[in-house]
Write a protein that holds these residues in place. Structure first.
Motif, PDB file in Angstrom:
ATOM      1  N   VAL A   1     -22.255  -4.721  10.877  1.00 45.61           N
ATOM      2  CA  VAL A   1     -22.038  -5.117   9.486  1.00 45.61           C
ATOM      3  C   VAL A   1     -20.538  -5.109   9.200  1.00 45.61           C
ATOM      4  N   PRO A   2     -19.940  -6.250   8.875  1.00 50.21           N
ATOM      5  CA  PRO A   2     -18.505  -6.265   8.544  1.00 50.21           C
ATOM      6  C   PRO A   2     -18.235  -5.494   7.251  1.00 50.21           C
ATOM      7  N   ILE A   3     -17.102  -4.828   7.213  1.00 49.89           N
ATOM      8  CA  ILE A   3     -16.686  -4.082   6.029  1.00 49.89           C
ATOM      9  C   ILE A   3     -15.482  -4.792   5.410  1.00 49.89           C
ATOM     10  N   SER A   4     -15.594  -5.078   4.120  1.00 48.36           N
ATOM     11  CA  SER A   4     -14.488  -5.719   3.396  1.00 48.36           C
ATOM     12  C   SER A   4     -13.648  -4.657   2.699  1.00 48.36           C
ATOM     13  N   VAL A   5     -12.325  -4.817   2.784  1.00 49.18           N
ATOM     14  CA  VAL A   5     -11.385  -3.882   2.167  1.00 49.18           C
ATOM     15  C   VAL A   5     -10.444  -4.674   1.271  1.00 49.18           C
ATOM     16  N   ASN A   6     -10.257  -4.201   0.045  1.00 53.92           N
ATOM     17  CA  ASN A   6      -9.324  -4.847  -0.878  1.00 53.92           C
ATOM     18  C   ASN A   6      -7.892  -4.436  -0.556  1.00 53.92           C
ATOM     19  N   ILE A   7      -6.995  -5.402  -0.542  1.00 57.50           N
ATOM     20  CA  ILE A   7      -5.581  -5.108  -0.334  1.00 57.50           C
ATOM     21  C   ILE A   7      -4.788  -5.688  -1.495  1.00 57.50           C
ATOM     22  N   SER A   8      -3.666  -5.058  -1.781  1.00 60.16           N
ATOM     23  CA  SER A   8      -2.858  -5.425  -2.939  1.00 60.16           C
ATOM     24  C   SER A   8      -1.706  -6.334  -2.533  1.00 60.16           C
ATOM     25  N   ALA A   9      -0.983  -6.795  -3.554  1.00 61.56           N
ATOM     26  CA  ALA A   9       0.212  -7.601  -3.287  1.00 61.56           C
ATOM     27  C   ALA A   9       1.221  -6.806  -2.489  1.00 61.56           C
ATOM     28  N   ARG A  10       1.320  -5.524  -2.774  1.00 57.13           N
ATOM     29  CA  ARG A  10       2.292  -4.698  -2.074  1.00 57.13           C
ATOM     30  C   ARG A  10       1.943  -4.583  -0.594  1.00 57.13           C
ATOM     31  N   ASP A  11       0.632  -4.581  -0.291  1.00 52.39           N
ATOM     32  CA  ASP A  11       0.229  -4.524   1.114  1.00 52.39           C
ATOM     33  C   ASP A  11       0.661  -5.787   1.854  1.00 52.39           C
ATOM     34  N   LEU A  12       0.577  -6.928   1.182  1.00 49.77           N
ATOM     35  CA  LEU A  12       0.996  -8.172   1.820  1.00 49.77           C
ATOM     36  C   LEU A  12       2.516  -8.253   1.972  1.00 49.77           C
ATOM     37  N   LEU A  13       3.244  -7.522   1.117  1.00 49.60           N
ATOM     38  CA  LEU A  13       4.691  -7.484   1.257  1.00 49.60           C
ATOM     39  C   LEU A  13       5.126  -6.584   2.403  1.00 49.60           C
ATOM     40  N   ALA A  14       4.241  -5.707   2.852  1.00 53.39           N
ATOM     41  CA  ALA A  14       4.578  -4.780   3.934  1.00 53.39           C
ATOM     42  C   ALA A  14       4.289  -5.439   5.274  1.00 53.39           C
ATOM     43  N   SER A  15       5.235  -5.348   6.175  1.00 51.76           N
ATOM     44  CA  SER A  15       5.074  -5.978   7.488  1.00 51.76           C
ATOM     45  C   SER A  15       4.205  -5.162   8.428  1.00 51.76           C
ATOM     46  N   ALA A  16       3.843  -3.931   8.039  1.00 49.01           N
ATOM     47  CA  ALA A  16       3.130  -3.039   8.961  1.00 49.01           C
ATOM     48  C   ALA A  16       1.626  -3.257   8.940  1.00 49.01           C
ATOM     49  N   LEU A  17       1.096  -4.017   7.972  1.00 45.63           N
ATOM     50  CA  LEU A  17      -0.355  -4.154   7.836  1.00 45.63           C
ATOM     51  C   LEU A  17      -1.023  -4.762   9.071  1.00 45.63           C
ATOM     52  N   PRO A  18      -0.577  -5.911   9.585  1.00 45.36           N
ATOM     53  CA  PRO A  18      -1.239  -6.464  10.775  1.00 45.36           C
ATOM     54  C   PRO A  18      -1.183  -5.515  11.972  1.00 45.36           C
ATOM     55  N   GLU A  19      -0.055  -4.852  12.149  1.00 42.93           N
ATOM     56  CA  GLU A  19       0.070  -3.927  13.275  1.00 42.93           C
ATOM     57  C   GLU A  19      -0.891  -2.753  13.122  1.00 42.93           C
ATOM     58  N   GLN A  20      -1.019  -2.242  11.912  1.00 40.96           N
ATOM     59  CA  GLN A  20      -1.933  -1.130  11.681  1.00 40.96           C
ATOM     60  C   GLN A  20      -3.367  -1.535  12.006  1.00 40.96           C
ATOM     61  N   LEU A  21      -3.756  -2.740  11.592  1.00 43.48           N
ATOM     62  CA  LEU A  21      -5.111  -3.216  11.885  1.00 43.48           C
ATOM     63  C   LEU A  21      -5.312  -3.418  13.381  1.00 43.48           C
ATOM     64  N   GLU A  22      -4.320  -3.984  14.041  1.00 46.56           N
ATOM     65  CA  GLU A  22      -4.438  -4.219  15.482  1.00 46.56           C
ATOM     66  C   GLU A  22      -4.605  -2.910  16.247  1.00 46.56           C
ATOM     67  N   VAL A  23      -3.795  -1.928  15.892  1.00 51.56           N
ATOM     68  CA  VAL A  23      -3.882  -0.630  16.556  1.00 51.56           C
ATOM     69  C   VAL A  23      -5.226   0.034  16.258  1.00 51.56           C
ATOM     70  N   GLY A  24      -5.668  -0.024  14.991  1.00 53.81           N
ATOM     71  CA  GLY A  24      -6.929   0.606  14.615  1.00 53.81           C
ATOM     72  C   GLY A  24      -8.127  -0.038  15.290  1.00 53.81           C
ATOM     73  N   LEU A  25      -8.166  -1.361  15.339  1.00 51.79           N
ATOM     74  CA  LEU A  25      -9.279  -2.054  16.010  1.00 51.79           C
ATOM     75  C   LEU A  25      -9.342  -1.691  17.491  1.00 51.79           C
ATOM     76  N   ALA A  26      -8.180  -1.609  18.127  1.00 46.79           N
ATOM     77  CA  ALA A  26      -8.149  -1.248  19.549  1.00 46.79           C
ATOM     78  C   ALA A  26      -8.596   0.198  19.752  1.00 46.79           C
ATOM     79  N   ARG A  27      -8.181   1.088  18.860  1.00 44.92           N
ATOM     80  CA  ARG A  27      -8.536   2.503  19.015  1.00 44.92           C
ATOM     81  C   ARG A  27     -10.044   2.718  18.893  1.00 44.92           C
ATOM     82  N   TYR A  28     -10.682   1.996  17.980  1.00 45.85           N
ATOM     83  CA  TYR A  28     -12.121   2.181  17.771  1.00 45.85           C
ATOM     84  C   TYR A  28     -12.970   1.197  18.579  1.00 45.85           C
TER      85      TYR A  28
END
Length: 689
Positions: free
Chosen positions: A507-534
């Motif tokens: 079951v896919p889980i949807s997460v809300n992100i804010s404008a500030r999250d899109l301004l941060a360059s670390a978001l894609p990297e955090q997701l990539e690392v988290g997906l690989a870890r789990y």
């Protein structure tokens, strides 16, 4: 260990108090050196130079001057050189002229090896000469005047003279050096003395206390003098290990800059000593377009860029200002003393000017920029946490308005005192993992199958009870906590997704992100690392972006959206219909799902206008090959009208309220079992037919 914040090799401007102080001490010290040299017995020195003891001592003094004993990385004046023990022993045994000569030669060699500036070398010669002269004067008061021709060996009755001479040496040297540091960093000399006397006093006591023993060995068994290197090395390495642990705890590993912990200590000291006519400034600085370097050339090059930026920042502020790295591409600058807001803006302008200089790495040239937020004590906040929070608000305004530098303005900050208290409670709730995610299913309107769940943040305050996300999420968006909050939610969602996917509930889980999250360059990297870890595929998580975020300038958000699309993480456009998105803009977005705002969906059974709006949105979304999701489905009538319109998915209380993870797991398993039973029954019926 090189300190990137050390700017002492930068020569003082002529006419400044520091220039006058260094010049005065240097003149006085070299005068004392010349007087001592005039008193030197040339024949006695020539005879001494023919002995092996003289050269052994000279080598030990030079080696001891090459590297100091560091007790604490936070010590303002630096370390204590082991040469002190042998120089003081030479003073006791052979007299002042020989001691200052050896010390001066050792300091010159140290300056050449470590590439110190000439004004530092000359000042060090002067202040060490004056310290040895002060000790020699005390010894002379007791009738002790050694020379190469008539060496002196202390006895038990000479202990008071030795103690007072050592005290005179230490007090003179510490006072002279602390005075230079205080002027260089524009701090109170008492503050520098308090930070220095304790740690350095212990080391000086040990080194000066061993000097009389060195003299006794020099007189009775000169060949054994090198054995003093062993205990000295033990002291040195023990102190070095302690200092390294202290340095690692208080400094950023990559850049060597102070970290958040040391920034807090420095800020609290500055606030405690701030005068009524001065301000304390705290800047928060965030880099723009830093992600381009990491994406283009990789993280090693990005790390080198951060080191280069750290060097630029430390050499763009005033001596005594503290540049710290808080993490990622975010830096903080503490101004312990600043005249007013205008002066603070001037410093911020210098920082931005340093950042905008083109950077050439790996044969490519990058143009960087930064946004700086300024908060002042006592104008804007009374303590570190509020200063940081309000500097963060100002920085976000600078980034949002693309102005570069912004001073905190209360009328642009929606934070009331009560909400600021709530912000502190929220930070503690994140640190203590007190926030919880509830999950609301998204159900197919045709087959009734579960298409995914939306993660909704919940917070039960220990005093105020449940607090709605509408109260604390906007507060976090305006503060430094938004990144931590988003990171917390994503981590919790990934952990829950792994628990479901690895047990068969895909079951896919949807997460809300804010404008500030899109301004941060670390978001894609955090997701990539988290997906690989789990061990999860990108489809296990979906990000929901509100339409309002995309109605403005997408210059900054576009890069993050592209990176997420490249990673394969699906995007959903939330609250569609409440903004001003055009068809062209919707076509350009890398989204797979459009969520129709509940304000339209709830009334489609009663309002023809809302019905027509929802029908238009559904038709538009279908024509673009996207999936439509209706929010706020709370009745059978609304669900039936949505089915008529061809809407794909519904979400709302009709199907299920948001549930904690345990209840959601049980609900999903029941639905999965029912679906299997339905498929089995359908297959049996088909076979019978």
């Amino acid at each position: 260990m090189t300190d990137p914040t050390d700017t002492r090799d930068t020569g003082p401007r002529a006419g400044t108090p520091l220039w006058g102080y260094l010049a005065g001490i240097t003149v006085i010290g070299f005068t004392a050196l010349v007087v001592a040299m005039l008193r030197l017995d040339a024949d006695g020195l020539a005879g001494l130079a023919r002995t092996s003891l003289f050269w052994v001592l000279a080598v030990l003094v030079i080696l001891g001057e090459l590297r100091p004993v560091m007790v604490s990385s936070a010590t303002a004046v630096g370390g204590t050189y082991p040469s002190t023990m042998f120089t003081f022993a030479v003073l006791l045994h052979f007299g002042l002229p020989v001691a200052v000569l050896m010390q001066a030669v050792a300091i010159v060699i140290n300056g050449v090896v470590t590439r110190k500036s000439w004004h530092r070398v000359m000042f060090n010669i002067a202040q060490s000469t004056l310290a040895l002269t002060a000790a020699a004067v005390v010894l002379g008061a007791f009738g002790i005047v050694p020379s190469p021709a008539v060496p002196w060996v202390p006895a038990g009755a000479d202990l008071p003279a030795i103690v007072l001479a050592g005290l005179a040496y230490f007090v003179t040297r510490a006072t002279l050096v602390c005075g230079a540091v205080a002027l260089h960093e524009r701090r109170s000399i008492m503050r520098v003395l308090r930070a220095t006397l304790g740690p350095q006093g212990l080391v000086y006591t040990a080194l000066l206390g061993l000097a009389p023993l060195v003299v006794v060995v020099m007189n009775d068994a000169p060949a054994l003098v090198p054995l003093f290197v062993a205990p000295l090395a033990a002291v040195y390495f023990t102190a070095t290990l302690s200092m390294r642990r202290d340095h690692q705890a208080m400094h950023d590993e990559l850049t060597g800059l102070p970290n958040r912990k040391m920034l807090i200590v420095s800020t609290e000291e500055a606030l405690a000593e701030a005068r009524q006519d001065e301000r304390v400034g705290l800047f928060l600085l965030d880099l723009d377009r830093f992600k381009e370097v990491n994406d283009t050339l990789g993280h090693p090059v990005g790390d080198r860029l951060l080191q280069l930026i750290a060097h630029r920042l430390t050499h763009s502020v005033r001596p005594g200002d503290v540049v710290a790295r808080l993490g990622g591409d975010e830096f903080a600058v503490l101004l312990p003393s600043i005249r007013d807001a205008h002066a603070a803006r001037e410093v911020a302008a210098r920082l931005r000017a340093a950042l905008t200089e083109p950077v050439r790495l790996e044969g490519m040239t990058f143009d960087l920029d930064g946004s700086v937020g300024i908060a002042l004590y006592p104008d804007h906040a009374p303590d570190f946490e509020l200063l940081l929070q309000r500097a963060d608000v100002a920085m976000y305004l600078a980034k949002e308005g693309r102005t570069g530098v912004e001073l905190y303005q209360a009328d642009k900050d929606r934070n009331s005192p009560e909400r600021l208290t709530l912000l502190g409670d929220l930070r503690r709730a994140i640190d203590n993992r007190e926030l919880r995610l509830h999950y609301q299913p998204k159900v197919g309107l045709g087959a009734g199958d579960v298409q995914g769940v939306e993660a909704l943040l919940r917070w039960r305050h220990p005093v105020h009870g449940p607090i709605a996300p509408s109260e604390f999420v906007p507060l976090a968006e305006q503060s430094y906590l938004m990144r931590q909050l988003t990171a917390y939610v994503i981590e919790e969602a990934l952990e829950q997704a792994a628990a479901w996917w690895h047990t068969g509930l895909r079951v896919p889980i949807s997460v809300n992100i804010s404008a500030r999250d899109l301004l941060a360059s670390a978001l894609p990297e955090q997701l990539e690392v988290g997906l690989a870890r789990y061990g999860l595929p990108p489809a296990a998580i979906q990000l929901e972006v509100t339409e309002r975020i995309l109605t403005g300038d997408q210059a900054y958000t576009q890069e993050t959206i592209k990176a997420l699309a490249t990673l394969g993480v699906p995007l959903a456009l939330d609250d569609f219909g409440t903004g001003y998105s055009s068809l062209i803009r919707l076509q350009r977005l890398a989204v797979s799902e459009v969520k129709i705002d509940a304000s339209f969906v709830r009334r489609i059974a009663q309002s023809e206008d809302d019905y027509r709006i929802v029908r238009s949105i559904v038709d538009l979304v279908r024509s673009l090959g996207l999936r439509s999701v209706a929010e706020g489905v709370e009745s059978d009538d609304v669900a039936m009208r949505l089915v008529e319109l061809g809407c794909d998915v519904g979400q709302g209380w009709l199907f299920c309220h948001p549930m904690p993870a345990e209840e959601a797991t049980a609900w999903l398993r029941d639905r999965a079992g029912a679906a299997v039973a339905y498929e089995y029954q359908a297959e049996v019926s088909s076979s019978s037919a």
